[in-house]
Structure formats: C-alpha cells, structure tokens
Design a protein around this motif. Structure first.
Motif, PDB file in Angstrom:
ATOM      1  N   ILE A  84     -25.706 -39.944  65.170  1.00 21.01           N
ATOM      2  CA  ILE A  84     -27.027 -40.567  65.277  1.00 21.01           C
ATOM      3  C   ILE A  84     -27.282 -41.538  64.130  1.00 21.01           C
ATOM      4  O   ILE A  84     -28.307 -42.216  64.112  1.00 21.01           O
ATOM      5  N   GLY A  85     -26.371 -41.606  63.141  1.00 14.15           N
ATOM      6  CA  GLY A  85     -26.417 -42.639  62.116  1.00 14.15           C
ATOM      7  C   GLY A  85     -27.626 -42.636  61.209  1.00 14.15           C
ATOM      8  O   GLY A  85     -28.119 -43.699  60.832  1.00 14.15           O
ATOM      9  N   LEU A  86     -28.099 -41.461  60.810  1.00 14.01           N
ATOM     10  CA  LEU A  86     -29.264 -41.390  59.924  1.00 14.01           C
ATOM     11  C   LEU A  86     -28.895 -41.502  58.448  1.00 14.01           C
ATOM     12  O   LEU A  86     -29.780 -41.643  57.606  1.00 14.01           O
ATOM     13  N   GLY A  87     -27.612 -41.412  58.124  1.00 14.72           N
ATOM     14  CA  GLY A  87     -27.202 -41.554  56.738  1.00 14.72           C
ATOM     15  C   GLY A  87     -26.967 -40.226  56.039  1.00 14.72           C
ATOM     16  O   GLY A  87     -27.320 -39.152  56.542  1.00 14.72           O
ATOM     17  N   PHE A  88     -26.381 -40.331  54.859  1.00 14.63           N
ATOM     18  CA  PHE A  88     -25.935 -39.129  54.148  1.00 14.63           C
ATOM     19  C   PHE A  88     -27.093 -38.315  53.587  1.00 14.63           C
ATOM     20  O   PHE A  88     -27.060 -37.072  53.606  1.00 14.63           O
ATOM     21  N   ILE A  89     -28.112 -38.966  53.070  1.00 16.90           N
ATOM     22  CA  ILE A  89     -29.260 -38.236  52.526  1.00 16.90           C
ATOM     23  C   ILE A  89     -29.904 -37.383  53.606  1.00 16.90           C
ATOM     24  O   ILE A  89     -30.279 -36.231  53.384  1.00 16.90           O
ATOM     25  N   ALA A  90     -30.030 -37.951  54.803  1.00 17.46           N
ATOM     26  CA  ALA A  90     -30.593 -37.187  55.918  1.00 17.46           C
ATOM     27  C   ALA A  90     -29.740 -35.965  56.225  1.00 17.46           C
ATOM     28  O   ALA A  90     -30.266 -34.884  56.512  1.00 17.46           O
ATOM     29  N   ALA A  91     -28.407 -36.133  56.151  1.00 18.14           N
ATOM     30  CA  ALA A  91     -27.518 -34.991  56.385  1.00 18.14           C
ATOM     31  C   ALA A  91     -27.719 -33.916  55.335  1.00 18.14           C
ATOM     32  O   ALA A  91     -27.729 -32.715  55.648  1.00 18.14           O
ATOM     33  N   LEU A  92     -27.880 -34.315  54.070  1.00 20.19           N
ATOM     34  CA  LEU A  92     -28.097 -33.343  53.000  1.00 20.19           C
ATOM     35  C   LEU A  92     -29.393 -32.560  53.182  1.00 20.19           C
ATOM     36  O   LEU A  92     -29.497 -31.415  52.739  1.00 20.19           O
ATOM     37  N   VAL A  93     -30.368 -33.170  53.835  1.00 20.34           N
ATOM     38  CA  VAL A  93     -31.648 -32.497  54.064  1.00 20.34           C
ATOM     39  C   VAL A  93     -31.619 -31.664  55.338  1.00 20.34           C
ATOM     40  O   VAL A  93     -32.047 -30.500  55.358  1.00 20.34           O
ATOM     41  N   ILE A  94     -31.090 -32.240  56.411  1.00 18.49           N
ATOM     42  CA  ILE A  94     -31.165 -31.587  57.724  1.00 18.49           C
ATOM     43  C   ILE A  94     -30.164 -30.455  57.862  1.00 18.49           C
ATOM     44  O   ILE A  94     -30.495 -29.375  58.386  1.00 18.49           O
ATOM     45  N   VAL A  95     -28.929 -30.652  57.396  1.00 16.59           N
ATOM     46  CA  VAL A  95     -27.881 -29.644  57.603  1.00 16.59           C
ATOM     47  C   VAL A  95     -28.244 -28.288  57.020  1.00 16.59           C
ATOM     48  O   VAL A  95     -28.134 -27.267  57.713  1.00 16.59           O
ATOM     49  N   PRO A  96     -28.692 -28.193  55.751  1.00 18.87           N
ATOM     50  CA  PRO A  96     -29.033 -26.861  55.247  1.00 18.87           C
ATOM     51  C   PRO A  96     -30.165 -26.194  56.008  1.00 18.87           C
ATOM     52  O   PRO A  96     -30.187 -24.959  56.151  1.00 18.87           O
ATOM     53  N   ILE A  97     -31.106 -26.985  56.518  1.00 18.50           N
ATOM     54  CA  ILE A  97     -32.199 -26.399  57.299  1.00 18.50           C
ATOM     55  C   ILE A  97     -31.661 -25.808  58.594  1.00 18.50           C
ATOM     56  O   ILE A  97     -31.986 -24.670  58.962  1.00 18.50           O
ATOM     57  N   VAL A  98     -30.812 -26.578  59.278  1.00 19.10           N
ATOM     58  CA  VAL A  98     -30.252 -26.105  60.551  1.00 19.10           C
ATOM     59  C   VAL A  98     -29.375 -24.874  60.322  1.00 19.10           C
ATOM     60  O   VAL A  98     -29.477 -23.871  61.039  1.00 19.10           O
ATOM     61  N   VAL A  99     -28.505 -24.913  59.293  1.00 17.82           N
ATOM     62  CA  VAL A  99     -27.598 -23.800  59.053  1.00 17.82           C
ATOM     63  C   VAL A  99     -28.371 -22.587  58.517  1.00 17.82           C
ATOM     64  O   VAL A  99     -27.988 -21.447  58.765  1.00 17.82           O
ATOM     65  N   PHE A 100     -29.472 -22.824  57.809  1.00 14.33           N
ATOM     66  CA  PHE A 100     -30.355 -21.728  57.399  1.00 14.33           C
ATOM     67  C   PHE A 100     -30.873 -20.977  58.626  1.00 14.33           C
ATOM     68  O   PHE A 100     -30.863 -19.738  58.666  1.00 14.33           O
ATOM     69  N   ALA A 229     -23.437 -22.617  52.476  1.00 16.39           N
ATOM     70  CA  ALA A 229     -22.165 -22.931  53.133  1.00 16.39           C
ATOM     71  C   ALA A 229     -22.272 -24.243  53.905  1.00 16.39           C
ATOM     72  O   ALA A 229     -21.329 -25.050  53.916  1.00 16.39           O
ATOM     73  N   GLY A 230     -23.405 -24.468  54.553  1.00 15.40           N
ATOM     74  CA  GLY A 230     -23.607 -25.727  55.271  1.00 15.40           C
ATOM     75  C   GLY A 230     -23.599 -26.925  54.340  1.00 15.40           C
ATOM     76  O   GLY A 230     -22.986 -27.953  54.636  1.00 15.40           O
ATOM     77  N   VAL A 231     -24.272 -26.805  53.193  1.00 12.77           N
ATOM     78  CA  VAL A 231     -24.279 -27.892  52.212  1.00 12.77           C
ATOM     79  C   VAL A 231     -22.867 -28.145  51.702  1.00 12.77           C
ATOM     80  O   VAL A 231     -22.454 -29.298  51.504  1.00 12.77           O
ATOM     81  N   ALA A 232     -22.113 -27.069  51.473  1.00 12.59           N
ATOM     82  CA  ALA A 232     -20.729 -27.219  51.017  1.00 12.59           C
ATOM     83  C   ALA A 232     -19.922 -28.045  52.013  1.00 12.59           C
ATOM     84  O   ALA A 232     -19.086 -28.870  51.623  1.00 12.59           O
ATOM     85  N   GLY A 233     -20.169 -27.849  53.302  1.00  9.46           N
ATOM     86  CA  GLY A 233     -19.480 -28.630  54.320  1.00  9.46           C
ATOM     87  C   GLY A 233     -19.833 -30.099  54.253  1.00  9.46           C
ATOM     88  O   GLY A 233     -18.966 -30.969  54.455  1.00  9.46           O
ATOM     89  N   VAL A 234     -21.084 -30.409  53.929  1.00 16.33           N
ATOM     90  CA  VAL A 234     -21.510 -31.804  53.850  1.00 16.33           C
ATOM     91  C   VAL A 234     -20.929 -32.483  52.613  1.00 16.33           C
ATOM     92  O   VAL A 234     -20.378 -33.579  52.697  1.00 16.33           O
ATOM     93  N   VAL A 235     -21.045 -31.832  51.454  1.00 18.46           N
ATOM     94  CA  VAL A 235     -20.574 -32.487  50.227  1.00 18.46           C
ATOM     95  C   VAL A 235     -19.049 -32.465  50.127  1.00 18.46           C
ATOM     96  O   VAL A 235     -18.446 -33.337  49.497  1.00 18.46           O
ATOM     97  N   GLY A 236     -18.412 -31.460  50.774  1.00 18.49           N
ATOM     98  CA  GLY A 236     -16.959 -31.392  50.743  1.00 18.49           C
ATOM     99  C   GLY A 236     -16.299 -32.255  51.798  1.00 18.49           C
ATOM    100  O   GLY A 236     -15.122 -32.610  51.658  1.00 18.49           O
ATOM    101  N   GLY A 237     -17.036 -32.620  52.838  1.00 22.84           N
ATOM    102  CA  GLY A 237     -16.472 -33.421  53.916  1.00 22.84           C
ATOM    103  C   GLY A 237     -15.862 -34.733  53.465  1.00 22.84           C
ATOM    104  O   GLY A 237     -14.737 -35.074  53.849  1.00 22.84           O
ATOM    105  N   PRO A 238     -16.563 -35.533  52.625  1.00 24.31           N
ATOM    106  CA  PRO A 238     -15.995 -36.822  52.203  1.00 24.31           C
ATOM    107  C   PRO A 238     -14.775 -36.704  51.292  1.00 24.31           C
ATOM    108  O   PRO A 238     -14.129 -37.712  51.009  1.00 24.31           O
TER     109      PRO A 238
END
Length: 319
Positions: A84-100, A229-238
């Motif tokens: 959906i192309g919202l950018g990395f900051i959006a991923a850092l915010v949304i991913v932990p909420i969803v995985v929570f 763990a979700g945040v780790a996936g986002v920051v470790g992905g790149p």
C-alpha cells in the motif's frame, strides 16, 4: 579484516566489529525481551515467537511499498504485486499495533489453555502454529526472497570518527532497539502494572488473594512480547531479504539469548544478545563465517555450565 595494519586501523576494525555486533545483537534483543517477559511471567514456552517476527517482516513490506510477486497463490489469482506504499514510519507504527492484537488473540485462545500443561505440550502447539503461518505465507506469496528496502532517510553510509563510513540503517536499528527496550524496562520496573506483573510472577496465588486479577496484566504482557517481535521483523527486514524461513532462523538465537541472560531478566537478555551478536560478527569478519553459528552454541554451553540460571538469572528462574 586488516589486522596487520597500524594501530588506528586496528582500532577501526575493532570498533566496526563492535558496532556490527551491536546491530546483530539488537535484533536478538528485541526478540529475546519479548520471549523473556512471556516465559518469565507466564511460564509459557512460545515457539511461535519466530512466526510473529515473520509476520512483522511481511506486514512491514506490505505497508512500506509495492512488492512484485513471482510465484504463489496470489500470482495464480492474477495478483502480480502487493503493498500500500505508506512508507517505513507507517510500518513502524502500524506493525506493532497489529502484532500486539495478534498476541492478545494468541494468549486468549491458545496460550491460556496450555498454561497448566507440560512444557512439551506448549512447544508442540506453538511450533505447529509457527509452521502453519510459515507455510501459509509461502503458499500465498511464494518462497522467493523479497528485498526489504531501507527507508530513504536512513539509507547509505554515515561517516563516523575512526570507523569511517558505516551503514546508517545499522545505527538506526541500534537506536530503535535501545528506545523500545528502555521503554519496556521502565514499564515493568517502575509502574504499578509492572509491580503487579512481578508480584504475580513470584506468587500469583497471594496476588489473587489480595483481590487483583492477573488475567488482564498477563494478556497485556503477551501482547507486548508479540509486538516487540513484530517490530524486530520491521527493523531487521532491511538488513536481509525476507522469505518464509526467517522466523525459524531467528528463533533459536533468540531462545539462546533468553537462557544465557536469565529467564525473565530484561537486562540479561540485553547483555546476552549483544554478546551473541558480537561473537557472530567477530567470527564472520575474521574469516570464520562457517563457525559463526557453532560459536554462539559453544558460548551458550560454556555460560550455562558455569551458571545454569543464566548470567543475570536467579535460582528461582530455573526452579
């Protein structure tokens, strides 16, 4: 490596190894802190923790940009890319909420039923869940590795004193990990919520007799561990390509980090994660890459022979 060079060159090599070790250890720490608080508080062995890392990485890819697909069920349905192309900051915010939220559902509908069951039952059911998640992602998105682009504001090198050019994103991983771990540590150590959780860990029956319900704090603890763990996936992905196997690849080092540091000890997980990351990088950069995995197992064996409860653990942790 340039071990035979001048003193300045040797110092630069050492500092580079330490920085790379901090970065590699930071991923282990993010995973291990979540594992440690779940295992130390709930006495629940969650082998699906790596799957949460995997979900975080793929969800981060989806939120960050558009990812082309080459195989998998989505391709057969005519879908050639996703995101959906919202950018990395959006991923850092949304991913932990969803995985929570995923963690809350896991605790309520899976973990609760196994709290009083043997560890082997917990391992089997959570490892089975991890395999299901892994193979579902493989079936839908294919088994090919997908590049996870670094955020534009953190890509490229940065000039550091003595070290010289160093990847900017590696420093970003260290910084993000430090902020998150300090936040979780402050929550557990210096808030009423944390005191209730710690008291429940030591004597849950007494806490219940005082009229405090532990089900809700335990639920939140599980969710926080999952979110990390979700945040780790986002920051470790790149730092590497994303594929369905990365969850299981990260799980064992994360468990080693928990055991070496001491179950339930956040500071122990930090120390152990940085030790393992630095050792692994040292072996790789000195030409012993084939021994990098063996090295962390050897270090774990030596430490546990000397201190079975872990570096910062107590006898209570292993009883």
């Amino acid at each position: 490596m340039r071990w035979g060079g001048s003193g300045v060159t040797l110092l630069a090599d050492i500092l580079t190894i330490l920085l790379n070790g901090l970065q590699q250890g930071a991923i282990y720490v993010l995973l291990a802190v979540g594992l440690s608080i779940i295992l130390g508080t709930l006495k629940f062995v969650n082998f699906a923790h790596g799957a949460l890392y995997l979900v975080g990485a793929y969800l981060g890819l989806f939120i960050t940009g558009s990812v082309p697909l080459n195989d998998g069920q989505l391709v057969e349905w005519g879908i050639q890319s996703y995101g959906i192309g919202l950018g990395f900051i959006a991923a850092l915010v949304i991913v932990p909420i969803v995985v929570f939220v995923i963690g809350l559902l896991m605790e309520r509908f899976l973990a609760q039923a196994f709290y009083d069951r043997p560890d082997t039952d917990q391992i089997l059911v959570t490892f089975g869940l991890a395999i299901i998640v892994q193979e579902l992602l493989r079936a839908m998105l294919g088994g090919n590795s997908q590049p996870f682009p670094q955020p534009s504001w953190a890509s490229g090198p940065i000039a550091l004193p003595v070290v010289g050019n160093f990847p900017r994103w590696r420093l970003g991983v260290i910084a993000i990990t430090a902020v998150l771990v300090l936040g979780v540590y402050a929550l557990v150590e210096y808030t009423d919520f944390g005191l209730i959780v710690q008291a429940g860990t030591l004597d849950d029956e007494m806490v219940r007799l005082l009229g405090i319900k532990l089900s809700r704090p335990y639920l939140v603890v599980f969710g926080i561990g999952a979110a990390l763990a979700g945040v780790a996936g986002v920051v470790g992905g790149p730092l590497a390509n994303v594929n369905p196997n990365i969850g299981t690849e990260q799980l064992v080092p994360a468990f080693l980090t928990v055991v070496i540091g001491g179950v339930g000890k956040i500071e122990g997980a930090v120390v152990a994660g940085l030790m393992l990351g630095t050792l692994q990088v040292l072996l790789i950069q000195t030409g012993y890459a084939a021994w990098s995995q063996v090295g962390i197992y050897a270090l774990a064996a030596i430490i546990l022979l000397v201190r079975p409860q872990g570096l910062l653990g107590s006898e209570v942790d292993v009883s």
